[in-house]
Design an enzyme around this catalytic site. Structure first.
Site, PDB file in Angstrom:
ATOM      1  N   CYS A  17       0.868  -1.181   0.000  1.00  0.00           N
ATOM      2  CA  CYS A  17       0.000   0.000   0.000  1.00  0.00           C
ATOM      3  C   CYS A  17       0.904   1.229   0.000  1.00  0.00           C
ATOM      4  CB  CYS A  17      -0.859  -0.003   1.257  1.00  0.00           C
ATOM      5  SG  CYS A  17       0.179   0.049   2.747  1.00  0.00           S
ATOM      6  N   HIS A  79       3.606   1.830  11.812  1.00  0.00           N
ATOM      7  CA  HIS A  79       2.462   1.618  12.715  1.00  0.00           C
ATOM      8  C   HIS A  79       2.250   2.768  13.693  1.00  0.00           C
ATOM      9  CE1 HIS A  79       4.680  -2.042  11.550  1.00  0.00           C
ATOM     10  NE2 HIS A  79       3.496  -2.406  11.121  1.00  0.00           N
ATOM     11  N   CYS A 101       2.367   5.797   8.962  1.00  0.00           N
ATOM     12  CA  CYS A 101       1.517   6.041   7.792  1.00  0.00           C
ATOM     13  C   CYS A 101       0.646   7.266   8.056  1.00  0.00           C
ATOM     14  CB  CYS A 101       0.615   4.837   7.524  1.00  0.00           C
ATOM     15  SG  CYS A 101      -0.500   5.165   6.135  1.00  0.00           S
ATOM     16  N   HIS A 129      -0.941  -4.857  19.688  1.00  0.00           N
ATOM     17  CA  HIS A 129      -0.453  -4.473  18.356  1.00  0.00           C
ATOM     18  C   HIS A 129       0.178  -3.078  18.447  1.00  0.00           C
ATOM     19  CE1 HIS A 129      -0.426  -3.249  14.163  1.00  0.00           C
ATOM     20  NE2 HIS A 129      -0.496  -4.525  13.853  1.00  0.00           N
ATOM     21  N   GLU A 131       0.277  -0.554  16.497  1.00  0.00           N
ATOM     22  CA  GLU A 131      -0.566   0.585  16.097  1.00  0.00           C
ATOM     23  C   GLU A 131      -1.537   0.942  17.225  1.00  0.00           C
ATOM     24  OE1 GLU A 131      -2.642   0.351  12.303  1.00  0.00           O
ATOM     25  OE2 GLU A 131      -4.092   1.810  13.049  1.00  0.00           O
ATOM     26  N   SER A 227       1.690  -9.739  10.779  1.00  0.00           N
ATOM     27  CA  SER A 227       0.976  -8.727  10.012  1.00  0.00           C
ATOM     28  C   SER A 227      -0.535  -8.848  10.193  1.00  0.00           C
ATOM     29  CB  SER A 227       1.346  -8.858   8.533  1.00  0.00           C
ATOM     30  OG  SER A 227       0.475  -8.081   7.745  1.00  0.00           O
TER      31      SER A 227
HETATM   32  O1  0K2 Z   1      -1.238  -5.057   9.295  1.00  0.00           O
HETATM   33  P1  0K2 Z   1      -0.333  -4.530  10.322  1.00  0.00           P
HETATM   34  O2  0K2 Z   1      -0.901  -3.312  11.011  1.00  0.00           O
HETATM   35  O3  0K2 Z   1       0.097  -5.564  11.332  1.00  0.00           O
HETATM   36  O4  0K2 Z   1       0.984  -3.980   9.672  1.00  0.00           O
HETATM   37  P2  0K2 Z   1       1.853  -4.387   8.415  1.00  0.00           P
HETATM   38  O5  0K2 Z   1       1.698  -5.804   8.058  1.00  0.00           O
HETATM   39  O6  0K2 Z   1       3.225  -3.899   8.707  1.00  0.00           O
HETATM   40  O7  0K2 Z   1       1.236  -3.556   7.221  1.00  0.00           O
HETATM   41  C1  0K2 Z   1       1.438  -2.198   7.109  1.00  0.00           C
HETATM   42  C2  0K2 Z   1       0.396  -1.452   7.859  1.00  0.00           C
HETATM   43  C3  0K2 Z   1       1.010  -0.501   8.823  1.00  0.00           C
HETATM   44  C4  0K2 Z   1       0.015   0.393   9.454  1.00  0.00           C
HETATM   45  O8  0K2 Z   1      -1.166   0.411   9.199  1.00  0.00           O
HETATM   46 FE1  SF4 Z   2      -0.988   0.805   4.495  1.00  0.00          FE
HETATM   47 FE2  SF4 Z   2      -1.425   0.771   7.130  1.00  0.00          FE
HETATM   48 FE3  SF4 Z   2      -1.364   3.079   5.805  1.00  0.00          FE
HETATM   49 FE4  SF4 Z   2      -3.355   1.380   5.425  1.00  0.00          FE
HETATM   50  S1  SF4 Z   2      -2.876   2.488   7.302  1.00  0.00           S
HETATM   51  S2  SF4 Z   2      -2.272   2.556   3.840  1.00  0.00           S
HETATM   52  S3  SF4 Z   2      -2.307  -0.602   5.588  1.00  0.00           S
HETATM   53  S4  SF4 Z   2       0.346   1.633   6.060  1.00  0.00           S
END
Ligand code: 0K2
Ligand code: SF4
Length: 321
Positions: A17, A79, A101, A129, A131, A227
Site C-alpha cells: 500500500c 504503525h 503512515c 499491536h 498501532e 501482520s
Molecule cells: O497489518 P499490520 O498493522 O500488522 O501492519 P503491516 O503488516 O506492517 O502492514 C502495514 C500497515 C502498517 C500500518 O497500518
Molecule cells: Fe498501508 Fe497501514 Fe497506511 Fe493502510 S494504514 S495505507 S495498511 S500503512
C-alpha cells in the site's frame, strides 16, 4: 513434485500500500543520505523479507530507545508511536524520520483534537499491536480498548456524554462493523469518525478476497505472521469457506495443500513485497499451473509524500550526504 495446480487467479489489488511503500523508502533514503547504521523502532512494516533486506542495507531494528546510541538517526515504523516515545526521542536528541503512515497519523490527530474537546474514547483493535499502542498512547487516560463484542459490554467509562470511537486501520471490515454496532447499541450518543479509520488498502484487499475466494479451491496469502492485515485476508477467505494458508516465505508452500484443489487464488498483505508473489507463482507453475489470471479490481492511486529532508520522489534520488 506431483502436478496438481491448473490455474492461478491473482487478487487485485494486493501487496504494498502507499503507507508501506513510503515507510520502506524512508529507511532506504535515510541509509543512502546519512550512511549506515540507521536505527528503526520496531519492524518498519511486519514483513520478514523487507526487514532482512533493510538489515542487509544497514538498518538496525530495536524496540526500546535505550538501545539507540547518542547522535543516531532514528525512524519510527509505519504503525506509529505513543507520544511518550516521540518525547523520549526528542529529549535524547536523535534525528528522527517518522514513517508512521499518514492514515495512522490522521487517527492520532483526531484523538488529540477530540480529547481537547473533552472526549473519552473507545478504540476497536487488537491488544498488544503496535498501532494500538501508538494510538492509545496519544493519551495518558480515557481511551478504552475493545477487541470484540463481549469487551463492549465490559467497558466501564467515567463519563459517556462525550464519547468517540476510533479503530486500528487494519481490522476485518466485517468484524469492526459488528463491534461498532455493539458500541452504538450500548452508547447511542457515541461519535463515529467522519470516514471510518480502516484504511483504503485494508478495505480494498479484503474486497478483492471476497471476489476471489468463491472462484477458487484454495487461497494463498503472502504475508508474515505478525501482520494484522495479512492475517485478516487469510481469515476472510477461510470464513468464506475456501481453505486458506498464509506464507511468509515461498519455500513454505506445501504441495499437499493443492491436492484436489486445482484452482488457486493468490493475494498478498499490504506489507508483502511483489518479489515474493512472483516466487510463489513460480512454485505454482512447477506444480502444474498453466496460466495466471488477474482478477478485475479497483486501481489504487494513493501516494504519500516523504518527510522533509529525504528528497522528493518526483525529483528522483535523494541528494547525497
Ligand atoms: O497489518 P499490520 O498493522 O500488522 O501492519 P503491516 O503488516 O506492517 O502492514 C502495514 C500497515 C502498517 C500500518 O497500518
Ligand atoms: Fe498501508 Fe497501514 Fe497506511 Fe493502510 S494504514 S495505507 S495498511 S500503512
Amino acid at each position: 513434485m506431483a502436478a496438481h495446480v491448473h490455474e492461478v487467479l491473482l487478487a487485485e489489488p494486493r501487496g504494498f500500500c502507499a503507507g508501506v511503500d513510503r515507510a520502506i523508502e524512508i529507511v532506504e533514503r535515510a541509509i543512502r543520505k546519512f550512511g549506515a547504521p540507521i536505527y528503526v523502532r520496531h519492524e518498519i512494516v511486519h514483513n520478514t523479507y523487507v526487514v532482512n533486506d533493510l538489515k542487509a542495507k544497514g538498518a538496525i531494528f530495536i524496540e526500546d530507545l535505550a538501545d539507540v546510541p547518542a547522535g543516531a538517526t532514528l525512524v519510527f515504523s509505519a504503525h506509529g508511536v505513543p507520544k511518550a516515545v516521540r518525547a523520549e526521542a526528542a529529549r535524547r536528541g536523535f534525528q528522527v524520520f517518522d514513517a508512521t503512515c499518514p492514515l495512522v497519523t490522521k487517527v492520532h490527530v483526531e484523538v488529540a483534537k477530540l480529547h481537547k474537546e473533552g472526549y473519552d474514547f473507545i478504540m476497536i483493535g487488537h491488544k498488544g499491536h503496535p498501532e494500538v499502542e501508538g494510538t492509545m498512547g496519544q493519551l495518558s487516560e480515557g481511551i478504552h480498548l475493545v477487541e470484540d463484542v463481549a469487551d463492549v459490554e465490559r467497558v466501564r467509562l467515567r463519563q459517556q456524554e462525550r464519547l468517540a470511537v476510533v479503530t486500528q486501520t487494519t481490522l476485518s471490515v466485517d468484524d469492526a462493523a459488528e463491534i461498532l454496532a455493539a458500541v452504538k447499541r450500548r452508547f447511542p450518543q457515541v461519535r463515529e469518525p467522519k470516514k471510518q479509520d480502516i484504511c483504503y488498502a485494508t478495505q480494498n484487499r479484503q474486497d478483492a478476497v471476497k471476489v476471489l475466494a468463491p472462484q477458487v479451491d484454495i487461497v494463498i496469502v503472502v504475508g508474515s505472521p505478525t501482520s494484522s492485515n495479512s492475517n485478516r485476508l487469510r481469515e476472510l477467505a477461510d470464513r468464506l469457506g475456501t481453505p486458506a494458508y498464509m506464507v511468509d516465505d515461498p519455500a513454505d508452500l506445501q504441495s499437499a495443500w493443492f491436492e484436489g484443489r486445482p484452482r488457486v487464488g493468490l493475494t498478498a498483505g499490504a506489507s508483502a513485497p511483489d518479489i515474493l508473489v512472483q516466487q510463489v507463482i513460480e512454485r505454482l507453475k512447477a506444480l502444474g499451473a498453466a496460466g495466471v489470471r488477474r482478477m478485475p479490481g479497483v486501481e489504487e492511486t494513493v501516494h504519500f509524500p516523504l518527510p522533509k529532508g529525504l528528497g522528493d520522489r518526483s525529483m528522483g534520488e535523494a541528494p547525497a550526504a
